[in-house]
Enzyme design. Structure first.
Site, PDB file in Angstrom:
ATOM      1  N   LYS A  54       1.213   0.805  -8.753  1.00  0.00           N
ATOM      2  CA  LYS A  54       2.206   1.689  -8.146  1.00  0.00           C
ATOM      3  C   LYS A  54       3.564   1.515  -8.817  1.00  0.00           C
ATOM      4  O   LYS A  54       4.261   2.499  -9.110  1.00  0.00           O
ATOM      5  CB  LYS A  54       2.308   1.394  -6.643  1.00  0.00           C
ATOM      6  CG  LYS A  54       1.083   1.807  -5.849  1.00  0.00           C
ATOM      7  CD  LYS A  54       1.089   1.208  -4.456  1.00  0.00           C
ATOM      8  CE  LYS A  54      -0.196   1.564  -3.717  1.00  0.00           C
ATOM      9  NZ  LYS A  54      -0.335   0.871  -2.423  1.00  0.00           N
ATOM     10  N   GLN A  98       2.283  -2.921   1.701  1.00  0.00           N
ATOM     11  CA  GLN A  98       0.893  -2.972   1.247  1.00  0.00           C
ATOM     12  C   GLN A  98       0.004  -3.643   2.298  1.00  0.00           C
ATOM     13  O   GLN A  98       0.306  -4.737   2.780  1.00  0.00           O
ATOM     14  CB  GLN A  98       0.807  -3.750  -0.075  1.00  0.00           C
ATOM     15  CG  GLN A  98      -0.579  -3.819  -0.671  1.00  0.00           C
ATOM     16  CD  GLN A  98      -1.099  -2.453  -1.099  1.00  0.00           C
ATOM     17  OE1 GLN A  98      -0.367  -1.653  -1.681  1.00  0.00           O
ATOM     18  NE2 GLN A  98      -2.358  -2.183  -0.826  1.00  0.00           N
ATOM     19  N   ASP A 121       3.882   6.135   3.240  1.00  0.00           N
ATOM     20  CA  ASP A 121       2.450   5.976   3.512  1.00  0.00           C
ATOM     21  C   ASP A 121       1.998   6.915   4.626  1.00  0.00           C
ATOM     22  O   ASP A 121       0.798   7.068   4.868  1.00  0.00           O
ATOM     23  CB  ASP A 121       2.149   4.523   3.894  1.00  0.00           C
ATOM     24  CG  ASP A 121       0.939   3.967   3.172  1.00  0.00           C
ATOM     25  OD1 ASP A 121       0.386   4.663   2.305  1.00  0.00           O
ATOM     26  OD2 ASP A 121       0.546   2.821   3.464  1.00  0.00           O
TER      27      ASP A 121
END
Length: 284
Positions: A54, A98, A121
């Protein structure tokens, strides 16, 4: 006749290039680059690979990409303090924590602490509520990637029968909401669904997101259906397999995503798209 392969790698590369051009235009006009901040707690090997990828891809398209790597023993309070710091920082447009987190940290509490306007997200309850209500918000990356691939593969989704196998908050439920917004007739199937093969067999679109390798067999698939396989399962031989038996399904389906190389690459590309979306919303 073998199914047409839906190439997620190519679609993701095209999307990243498009976002890169928009970021370059912003910078050329004297605007700051969008800032994506990813928080990693602990040393989970897969998570470390994902975060590095990412970080690299965001930097490649000109975004300000920062990874905050915290030790596994980081307390929940310390993680929440870091999130509060990022929420308050005007240079941060997107925040992603994460997952999975270490067991001593409450994942729900952490997600709830992220500013919904920076929740790239798409997991904050406010963004989930906006999606459920058919309103604009930040959408979870994997479901968004699924929809972009479907729209690439099919001229129109309107009126099609879609079956989503899996009801998780990460994929199953949000992708079902997106399919409803696209005017599909949607069924969410799961472990308690009676005669699952028959339910799947009537679908024009199948989205498999159940986490069981090769569970969906070729004879479950309606001839000509479009199959989106979200599953990524590590097999005993070290290879990756999806939730769909690819070899069987590819002989029946009209179009199908491979594993790897299907939905996976789109997830990170959609994270970058969400970061740009959040940037625009925040900065006008």
């Amino acid at each position: 006749m073998a199914a047409r392969i839906i190439d997620g790698k190519a679609a993701a590369a095209e999307l990243r290039a498009e976002i890169g051009r928009e970021v370059a235009a912003l910078k050329a006009n004297g605007k700051p680059a969008p800032g994506l901040h990813v928080v990693l707690v602990g040393e989970d090997p897969a998570s470390k690979v994902y975060v590095a990828s990412k970080e690299k891809l965001a930097a490649e398209i000109g975004m300000n990409s920062v990874a905050h790597r915290l030790p596994a023993e980081t307390t929940e309070a310390a993680l929440l303090a870091k999130i509060a710091e990022l929420n308050a920082d005007d240079g941060v447009d997107g925040i992603l924590v994460q997952l999975p987190l270490p067991r001593h940290i409450d994942t729900g509490r952490v997600i709830d602490a992220i500013d919904p306007a920076k929740d790239v997200d798409g997991l904050h309850p406010i963004n989930a509520g906006l999606l459920a209500g058919g309103k604009n918000g930040l959408v979870p990356c994997t479901p968004l990637g699924c929809m972009l691939l479907l729209k690439q593969a099919l001229p129109s989704l309107s009126g099609l029968d879609a079956v989503v196998i899996g009801r998780s908050e990460l994929v199953g439920r949000p992708v079902a909401q997106l399919l409803l917004q696209a005017d599909c007739t949607v069924t969410i199937a799961h472990s308690r669904t009676r005669d699952l093969p028959a339910v799947v067999n009537r679908a024009d679109i199948v989205v498999a997101a159940v986490g069981r390798p090769r569970m969906v067999k070729g004879d479950w698939i309606k001839p000509g259906a479009t199959v989106i396989d979200v599953g990524i399962n590590r097999m005993p031989d070290g290879k990756l397999a999806g939730d769909v038996d690819y070899a069987e399904a590819a002989e029946v389906a009209g179009a199908i995503t491979p594993v790897p190389g299907g939905v996976g690459p789109m997830t990170i590309a959609c994270l970058l798209r969400n970061t740009l979306t959040a940037y625009r919303a925040r900065r006008g």
